[in-house]
Design a protein around this motif. Structure first.
Motif, PDB file in Angstrom:
ATOM      1  N   SER A   1       1.863   2.664   3.453  1.00  0.00           N
ATOM      2  CA  SER A   1       2.569   1.553   4.492  1.00  0.00           C
ATOM      3  C   SER A   1       3.904   2.091   4.883  1.00  0.00           C
ATOM      4  CB  SER A   1       2.913   0.270   3.689  1.00  0.00           C
ATOM      5  OG  SER A   1       3.496  -0.588   4.542  1.00  0.00           O
TER       6      SER A   1
ATOM      7  N   ALA B   1       0.858  -1.411  -0.013  1.00  0.00           N
ATOM      8  CA  ALA B   1      -0.036  -0.093  -0.106  1.00  0.00           C
ATOM      9  C   ALA B   1       0.998   1.489  -0.033  1.00  0.00           C
ATOM     10  CB  ALA B   1      -0.778  -0.059   1.239  1.00  0.00           C
TER      11      ALA B   1
ATOM     12  N   SER C   1     -14.958  -1.035   6.793  1.00  0.00           N
ATOM     13  CA  SER C   1     -13.697  -1.252   6.527  1.00  0.00           C
ATOM     14  C   SER C   1     -12.646  -0.348   6.858  1.00  0.00           C
ATOM     15  CB  SER C   1     -13.626  -1.548   4.801  1.00  0.00           C
ATOM     16  OG  SER C   1     -13.912  -0.244   4.196  1.00  0.00           O
TER      17      SER C   1
ATOM     18  N   TYR D   1      -1.942  -7.842   5.847  1.00  0.00           N
ATOM     19  CA  TYR D   1      -3.045  -7.211   5.068  1.00  0.00           C
ATOM     20  C   TYR D   1      -3.517  -5.874   5.922  1.00  0.00           C
ATOM     21  CZ  TYR D   1      -3.051 -11.156   2.107  1.00  0.00           C
ATOM     22  OH  TYR D   1      -2.674 -12.256   1.561  1.00  0.00           O
TER      23      TYR D   1
ATOM     24  N   SER E   1      -8.393   0.922   6.827  1.00  0.00           N
ATOM     25  CA  SER E   1      -6.795   0.798   6.242  1.00  0.00           C
ATOM     26  C   SER E   1      -5.892   1.472   7.385  1.00  0.00           C
ATOM     27  CB  SER E   1      -6.982   1.257   4.990  1.00  0.00           C
ATOM     28  OG  SER E   1      -8.056   0.829   4.131  1.00  0.00           O
TER      29      SER E   1
ATOM     30  N   LYS F   1      -5.501  -3.034   4.032  1.00  0.00           N
ATOM     31  CA  LYS F   1      -6.208  -2.085   3.330  1.00  0.00           C
ATOM     32  C   LYS F   1      -7.579  -2.487   3.443  1.00  0.00           C
ATOM     33  CE  LYS F   1      -6.165   0.408  -1.129  1.00  0.00           C
ATOM     34  NZ  LYS F   1      -6.721   1.580  -0.616  1.00  0.00           N
ATOM     35  N   ASP F   2      -8.414  -1.680   3.491  1.00  0.00           N
ATOM     36  CA  ASP F   2      -9.928  -2.239   3.230  1.00  0.00           C
ATOM     37  C   ASP F   2     -10.090  -3.385   4.080  1.00  0.00           C
ATOM     38  OD1 ASP F   2     -10.522   0.026   1.692  1.00  0.00           O
ATOM     39  OD2 ASP F   2      -9.951  -1.079  -0.188  1.00  0.00           O
TER      40      ASP F   2
END
Length: 572
Positions: free
Chosen positions: A6, A3, A44, A29, A46, A31-32
């Motif tokens: 990140s 991402a 969701s 993981y 992120s 994102k979303d």
């Protein structure tokens, strides 16, 4: 894929004398990712605040797989981290400083934990520093090493799952193919506590391989001894190796070698060192101003042009000017010792070295204006410098007859068909006869910051760039490092840096930088006096130019231990 938001490494605590450690350790993981909403239902999210709970949940599951009766012996922070980093799956097209060991692999970590023994390990355990290392080993895979270069530094982590503490009892260099071409120096934490410690390895090329083109290989083996496990009397001992492959080339010509001065950069923390662009309200400059952090774009451009960039992590007394075409000083935040100033002047005027400076703003009134109250420390934070430390650069430039102002400028800088965005730049307020300066109209950002947004008049003839010959060398100064900073710009100032280096290394000015030399010294009173150091801002608390001068680093090689030969066919 990674991402865009990140967090990236390296760590900066170890700079400038060492090199940052690999961070993050792993990625997950983030994102979303779906989760529970406070008022019911799902939502969701992120970010790191999502990825971290994913890893925390995985760690909880992994810990539950270890039988209760074995947890006290085998389950600890080091053993869990060993399982996570050794099982992670690499993400394509992302460097080790973006993804660490790779993406969380829950089942792989479970398999390692199920066979866990108490041991030490080194992360990363292998470094492919050749072109074959590809994107994962950026930046180390982008530049070979050669004789007389600054050391290639690897900073790894020793993990010790035997006990919370331990001591390194032996470090040995085990050369393999062409390993005799490498001189290896190592430094390590003492003790290894809690559960982990650093291993710094400094790699240089031996003189007898100065004209060689080859791949050299070897490994550094570390042995750690830890106290007995509870209820036993025997001390524990374990060893692990970190291997690397390094490409060696013949020493490049001086005109292709650039030395990046990182010794005079200081980043947040521990002090308040502001970002270069005042338009950002997150004022803390925590990226380190390193070519492998927020100047990655500039580093890649320099490599594309065929330059070899070395990083100086010591003061100016610790390098040989005859080896380099130019020293580049980018957004420095520190003072310079008098002996450094004297040496640089001699190196330029007598040894043909060139000095290239990319400076940043410094204005005491602006610095006072951006102070803030920190809720965590319950203290007012006042900057120790501006975006850069122009008073220190003025000490360095004084023997050449040049100086930077306290102005803070923004706008556009155009020469011919070239354009650069200017963000919170400084300007030249003094330059010697015979030099060349380039002026433009810019907005007074200092006035806008101090008095409000309506107070930003456009000022003509701001001297943003200067070029001069000085004995057998040259000096080039530009007032805006932000224009090539990944965190602040679109690299619109690359053409400026490219032109400065072309002039510095060859004496030939690019077509865009042709102008009439100054007929007399440049010192306009309307732009004020040169920036000077005011100790009320307490830079001296963090400065490397204060106190006794440190000695140049001793890179004595560690002992050599040849690995055992493989068994012959007759003994099998």
């Amino acid at each position: 894929r990674m991402a865009g938001f990140s967090s990236r490494g390296m760590t900066t605590w170890e700079l400038p004398g060492g090199y940052g450690r690999v961070k993050p350790d792993i990625v997950a993981y983030g994102k979303d990712v779906s989760g529970s909403a406070i008022n019911g239902g799902c939502r969701s999210l992120s970010g790191t605040s999502v990825a971290s709970p994913v890893v925390a949940g995985a760690v909880t599951l992994l810990a539950s797989t270890i039988p209760v009766e074995k947890r006290a012996v085998y389950l600890n922070p080091a053993s869990m981290k060993q399982a996570l980093v050794e099982s992670a799956t690499k993400v394509d097209k992302a460097s080790i400083f973006e993804q660490g060991a790779g993406n969380l692999n829950l089942f792989g970590a479970y398999r390692i934990l199920s066979q866990m023994t108490k041991r030490i390990s080194i992360f990363p355990k292998h470094w492919d520093l050749t072109k074959a290392g590809g994107a994962y080993m950026w930046p180390h895979s982008t530049q070979p090493i050669y004789y007389s270069a600054q050391p290639l530094i690897i900073n790894a982590t020793i993990l010790n799952s035997m006990a919370v503490t331990g001591n390194v009892v032996n470090v040995a260099w085990e050369p393999s193919e062409h390993g005799e071409c490498l001189s290896v120096h190592a430094e390590h934490a003492s003790p290894i506590w809690p559960w982990a410690g650093f291993l710094g390895v400094f790699i240089t090329v031996t003189q007898h391989c100065a004209t060689s083109s080859l791949i050299a290989k070897g490994q550094v083996r570390v042995t750690v001894r830890s106290p007995p496990t509870y209820g036993t009397a025997d001390w524990q001992e374990s060893s692990a190796a970190m291997s690397f492959d390094v490409e060696i080339i013949p020493t490049p010509p001086r005109t292709k070698r650039i030395l990046w001065d990182h010794y005079h950069n200081i980043q947040y923390p521990p002090g308040f060192f502001p970002r270069d662009n005042l338009a950002h309200r997150d004022y803390l400059d925590w990226n380190g101003d390193h070519p492998h952090t927020n100047f990655r774009g500039l580093y890649n451009k320099l490599k594309e042009k065929g330059y070899f960039l070395e990083i100086l992590g010591q003061d100016y007394m610790c390098f040989d000017a005859a080896s380099y075409g130019a020293v580049i000083v980018v957004d420095s935040e520190d003072n310079f010792r008098p002996e450094e100033v004297e040496k640089m002047h001699k190196d330029v005027t007598e040894k043909g070295l060139s000095l290239v400076i990319l400076a940043e703003w410094y204005n005491p009134e602006v610095m006072k204006k951006i102070k803030f109250f920190d809720d965590n420390t319950q203290m007012w934070w006042t900057p120790q410098t501006g975006g850069g430390h122009a008073p220190g650069l003025n000490d360095l430039l004084k023997p050449f007859g040049a100086a930077l102002s306290t102005g803070v400028w923004k706008g556009n800088f155009n020469l011919g068909a070239n354009h650069a965005n200017v963000k919170s730049a400084t300007s030249l307020v003094k330059f010697p006869k015979g030099g060349t300066i380039f002026r433009t109209s810019l907005q007074d950002e200092a006035s806008a910051t101090i008095h409000g947004k309506g107070s930003n008049p456009t000022v003509p003839n701001v001297a943003l760039l200067g070029l001069m010959s000085a004995g057998s060398g040259r000096v080039a100064v530009y007032g805006d490092a932000s224009s090539v900073d990944d965190k602040e710009s679109d690299m619109s100032g690359w053409w400026v840096v490219e032109g400065l280096l072309e002039y510095a290394l060859s004496g030939v000015r690019p077509a865009s930088m042709q102008d009439t030399p100054l007929p007399s010294d440049y010192a306009p009173t309307e732009f004020g006096a040169p920036a000077t150091y005011d100790r009320q801002f307490e830079l001296h608390l963090y400065s490397r130019a204060e106190g006794p001068r440190p000695q140049c680093r001793d890179l004595s090689p560690i002992g050599t231990s040849l690995p055992p030969s493989p068994p012959s066919l007759s003994s099998l």
